[in-house]
Design a protein around this motif. Structure first.
Motif, PDB file in Angstrom:
ATOM      1  N   ASP A 133      -6.051  -0.610  -4.691  1.00 20.33           N
ATOM      2  CA  ASP A 133      -5.534  -1.122  -3.416  1.00 20.33           C
ATOM      3  C   ASP A 133      -6.515  -2.144  -2.859  1.00 20.33           C
ATOM      4  O   ASP A 133      -7.527  -1.780  -2.276  1.00 20.33           O
ATOM      5  N   GLU A 134      -6.221  -3.388  -3.040  1.00 14.39           N
ATOM      6  CA  GLU A 134      -7.070  -4.485  -2.570  1.00 14.39           C
ATOM      7  C   GLU A 134      -8.547  -4.199  -2.818  1.00 14.39           C
ATOM      8  O   GLU A 134      -9.352  -4.205  -1.878  1.00 14.39           O
ATOM      9  N   THR A 187       0.834  -1.197   0.000  1.00 11.26           N
ATOM     10  CA  THR A 187       0.000   0.000   0.000  1.00 11.26           C
ATOM     11  C   THR A 187       0.871   1.250   0.000  1.00 11.26           C
ATOM     12  O   THR A 187       0.596   2.216  -0.709  1.00 11.26           O
TER      13      THR A 187
HETATM   14 MG   LIG Z   1      -2.436  -2.389   2.296  1.00 13.11          MG
END
Ligand SMILES: [Mg+2]
Ligand SMILES: Nc1ncnc2c1ncn2[C@@H]1O[C@H](COP(=O)(O)OP(=O)(O)OP(=O)(O)O)[C@@H](O)[C@H]1O
Lengths: 561, 368
Positions: free
Chosen positions: B165-166, B44
């Motif tokens: 991000d995910e 991240t």
């Molecule tokens: Mg992360």
């Protein structure tokens, strides 16, 4: 067999609980509605007959029109002012990497623990023409006297009211901003919005509901406050509705009907504020449906870190530090000569206020007794009321909580007076306690209710299934679980009651003065003794606040107001 | 050819720990690169540095030949000036706006005309198949729908790079799989350059043109899904991607015709050794290795069957029928190994077996 026996037992226990809940709720509703009815009745009755005389005298009164305008100006100015102060403070503390955050968080709510009346008197001592400490320093530096701020002006009233009510804005917004997922802002930045656009279109808009709720609260408080209007307004000739009501009720010849009519008007003004808020919000509440697992990332202020720190500190200086210093200094002088003089140093003021004067000692005792009792009753009531489990119960609670907020403080004092004027409690401390409990139990209720929501019913029910009576289950299971909420609710209520001024001004009699009332009675007399007395109240409140800080788990957010 | 996105020597520190420690990579135009790694490895943070949400301590980030971050020159372009789109883990749908307003936001920031905004939003909503939901309040949507709104918002402004991000981690398993193909479809169709962070290897393998495995702030290996699975360079990668058992061994000899084919010597607790033929990337005789064996690279035989070569003996410790396969945990003198067989194969617990190890696939990785 056993099953049906168990079932009956549980069912009858549930009935006890429902009974207690409804009894409390109905009593609380009556306690608000009866005074309200009595004063509406008073507004439309003269000599036992229906009459619009109060209203017509109000229309013909030479200055009421101007006073209504002043009230509107004062209330909307202070609402805006409190937002302008409170929201940036909340944003700085909640969203940025400002240094010394823990200290700043405390500093931002301390003004809540100082009566606005005390703050106004302190600022009067600082800014009064000629003798004020700041005035003298500025004049010595050659500051032209016509450019000195006039502490009695409506502008000063608005500014000081804003400063002392901004903690409400702060608390409302800081909780809401903290709950916001920072990705909401970051995604805006990534998609092309600059920092200001993000602040305006995302941060402030998403927190808009909290902001509006805070503003409405400050607005209604300001419409009904007597603190600043008495401390500064009367001397400057700036009457507002609340001071006019008070004058009509206490000066001879009294005009109760017109006072009640003005009260109706004040409630209408406050109601309009609430109505506007509801219209804008349309019952929306932007609960952010954020996924799990975001880290509360803070905005890097870079070179603005210390200026932001300075901003919060200067707020604290104006709202807390300067007033307290001036009160302590004045309290330590034989008489106030406009500046601190070593040769006039004395502790006599504190001694006489604490030990010699009957009236001050009595006021301290009265305050402590009435506020302790009222806070305790309010907390008990809130525990009972937080048991509302049915939809109807929730709706009733919504109304019960809204009513005391919607009725401006001075008007509420007047209502209680109308309700009890012919009863035996009229001349006693009980009437003050009654006003305290009914006027402010919603504070305790909000805190306790939010804790209650997090406790599962099963915990209590399983205790009962295992044979505990309703009373046992409540005291042994529910109370301990609610304990953190109970502590903070009690302390919060206590503090607000000790500083409560606007409603007790209508309710005290000879012998039932509380501290805040005595401030007013001593106001024009011995400023050094008054200062000492104010310091004492402030110290009591600050001690309570320290306990509060210790007990309230986590941070100041738990002070839901 | 230089990449469309280039990251060079990126380092980012929080307190005393380096969240990202000297990371360099590039992404070609129109490709999707997946950053894959365990929780807390700095994925991240890397993504946020690229987006301009985080200021790295050193390094450069170049997009289409233009520096957006260059620490040595104190250049940190603001996020809004980088021309990117982003889909956040928490969706980050603005709750005070309708679906239309959410998607229109990037275009409003680009100061497009009202008419153009209308058309482009409609287009974007059609792409994510939410065409008729424009007037809905954003918070009235299901998780999957919110995810699509976030995607529409990210692509509507035609960003140069798309950051994920995910994005699927908040969806339930079924929906996650569906959205995975959906995302892949869209990315391949509009050919947008994208960087995608996830810790889910299946997602990574399905989506990425290329994968970058990170560990503790550093890059472990990059490559296609196939090469990461079949040719892991470190035991971390072998373990993180897919399932593997490891046996410690030493290289005995190298095949003179094929220097990737080696014979390793396994040693058991009693000091008895056996030999195994496996592959190796950089073999040196006498060096210590971990033989990486994936469960499907092994065939189990009963003890009395006639098999020869590349065998390890053992006893079935546990065997479990999983429908599409049967999984057995086999005790050997060199440690436990996991083996997958045809779903109907039957071995009873405690039974002695011979494990035939696939010499063409099992790989000896250097250990330190
Ligand atoms: Mg992360
Ligand atoms: N704002 C921050 N403040 C302090 N430490 C941080 C911050 N952000 C990240 N870290 C730390 O940096 C490291 C890398 O974090 P990062 O969020 O990049 O991990 P990640 O690979 O995305 O993990 P996950 O899969 O859990 O999201 C972690 O050790 C984390 O604790």
């Amino acid at each position: 067999m056993i099953d049906s026996w168990l079932g009956r037992r549980v069912a009858s226990n549930l009935r006890v609980e429902t009974l207690v809940y409804w009894a409390t709720a109905i009593l609380a509703a009556l306690a608000i509605l009866y005074p309200a009815w009595m004063s509406v009745h008073a507004a439309f009755t003269e000599g036992g007959n229906f009459s619009l005389g109060g209203f017509s005298r109000m229309m013909q009164h030479p200055s009421v029109g101007k006073e209504i305008a002043t009230t509107l100006l004062f209330a909307s100015g202070a609402t805006l002012g409190a937002a302008v102060i409170g929201v940036p403070l909340a944003w700085i503390n909640a969203r940025t990497d400002v240094p010394g955050r823990r200290l700043l968080e405390i500093l931002c709510v301390i003004p809540l623990f100082i009566s606005a009346f005390v703050g106004a008197m302190a600022w009067r001592l600082l800014l009064v023409p000629r003798a004020g400490m700041v005035t003298r320093v500025l004049t010595d530096w050659g500051w032209p006297p016509e450019l000195l701020p006039d502490v009695y002006s409506i502008t000063s009233m608005i500014v000081i009211q804003s400063i002392f009510y901004s903690p409400f804005m702060y608390l409302y917004t800081v909780a809401s901003i903290r709950q916001m997922d920072p990705s909401l802002e970051e995604v805006a930045r990534i998609h092309g919005a600059g920092p200001w656009q993000t602040l305006w279109r995302i941060t402030l808009s998403i927190n808009g509901p909290a902001l509006l709720s805070g503003m409405v609260l400050v607005f209604v408080f300001t419409v009904g406050t007597l603190e600043i209007p008495m401390a500064l307004g009367i001397a400057g000739g700036n009457y507002v509705i609340s001071t006019r009501i008070w004058t009509l009720m206490s000066d001879y010849p009294q005009d109760l009907t017109m006072a009640a009519s003005l009260g109706v008007l004040a409630v209408l003004i406050a109601g309009t504020g609430i109505w506007i808020q509801r219209r804008i919000l349309g019952n929306r509440k932007f609960t952010t449906v954020s996924g799990k697992g975001y880290r509360a990332r803070r905005i890097k202020l870079g070179k603005w870190r210390w200026p932001a720190f300075g901003l919060v500190i200067s707020y604290a200086t104006i709202a807390v530090i300067a007033p307290l210093i001036v009160l302590v200094l004045v309290g330590l002088q034989k008489y106030w000569a406009g500046a601190f003089r070593l040769e006039l140093f004395t502790l006599d003021n504190f001694r006489s206020v604490l030990f010699e004067y009957d009236v001050t000692r009595r006021a301290i005792a009265n305050s402590l007794i009435a506020c302790t009792a009222a806070a305790t009753i309010a907390v008990f009531m809130s525990i009972m009321l937080s048991q509302a489990k049915s939809r109807r119960g929730e709706a009733l609670m919504g109304l019960l909580v809204l009513l005391p907020i919607a009725i401006p403080g001075a008007v509420f004092g007047m209502m209680v007076l109308f309700a009890f004027v012919r009863t035996p409690i009229y001349n006693t401390l009980y009437i003050i306690m009654f006003a305290y409990v009914i006027g402010y139990f919603y504070l305790a209720y909000r805190t306790i209710y939010s804790v209650r929501l997090s406790i599962h019913d099963e915990l209590e029910q399983s205790a009962r299934i295992h044979g505990a009576t309703w009373w046992k289950a409540t005291t042994r299971i529910l109370f301990p679980l609610l304990r953190p909420g109970i502590y903070s609710a009690w302390l919060m209520t206590f503090v607000v009651l000790v500083r409560e001024f606007s409603s007790v001004m209508f309710l005290y009699r000879n012998g039932t003065e509380v501290m805040s009332v005595l401030f007013f009675l001593l106001m024009e007399r011995h400023s050094a003794r008054l200062a000492a007395f104010m310091v004492i109240q402030t110290v009591i409140l600050l001690i309570v606040m320290l306990i509060f800080q210790r007990l309230s788990y986590r941070n100041t957010d738990t002070m839901t107001i | 050819m230089p990449g469309f996105v280039e990251v060079r020597g990126l380092r980012k520190r929080f307190g005393k720990t380096w969240a990202v420690d000297d990371v360099s990579f590039e992404v070609e135009e129109g490709k999707l690169l997946v950053l894959l790694g365990p929780s807390g490895c700095g994925k991240t943070t890397t993504l946020r540095c690229i987006g301009g949400l985080e200021q790295p301590e050193s390094g450069e980030i170049i997009i289409n030949g233009e520096h957006v971050t260059d620490v040595s020159k104190h250049l940190y372009l603001q996020p809004e000036a980088r021309g990117m789109g982003m889909v956040a883990q928490s969706y980050a749908i603005w709750p005070h706006m309708s679906v239309f307003e959410n998607v229109a936001f990037p275009l409003q920031m680009q100061k497009l005309s009202r008419q153009a905004i209308k058309e482009r939003v409609r287009e974007a909503l059609d792409v994510v198949r939410l065409g008729d939901l424009g007037n809905r309040n954003a918070t009235e949507l299901s998780g999957g729908q919110q995810q699509r709104v976030a995607l529409a918002r990210a692509i509507v402004g035609r960003p140069r790079v798309l950051l994920f991000d995910e994005p699927l981690s908040n969806l339930d398993a079924k929906l996650r799989e569906e959205m995975r193909y959906f995302l892949k479809d869209i990315q391949r169709k509009i050919k947008i350059t994208a960087i995608y962070v996830t810790h889910d290897q299946a997602e990574a393998m399905a989506l990425g043109h290329e994968l970058l495995v990170m560990n503790a702030g550093k890059i472990e290996q990059r490559g296609s899904a196939r090469s990461l699975y079949c040719e892991p360079e470190t035991s971390f990668v072998a373990n993180f991607i897919g399932v593997a058992s490891f046996i410690r061994a030493r290289i005995r000899s190298i095949d003179p015709d094929d220097n990737h084919s080696v014979v390793v010597e396994l040693e058991d607790a009693d000091g008895k050794s056996s030999l195994l033929r496996v592959r190796s990337q950089e073999a040196r005789i006498g060096s210590n290795v971990a033989v990486t064996i994936r469960p499907e690279w092994v065939t189990l035989h009963t003890i009395d069957s006639e098999v020869s070569g590349n065998l390890i003996g053992g006893a079935v410790h546990k065997s479990q029928f999983l429908g599409d396969r049967t999984e057995a945990i086999v005790d050997t003198k060199f440690g436990q190994m996991r083996v997958w067989m045809d779903g109907l194969a039957e071995f009873s617990e405690g039974e002695h077996v011979q494990m035939e190890v696939d010499a063409e696939r099992c790989i000896a990785l250097p250990v330190d």
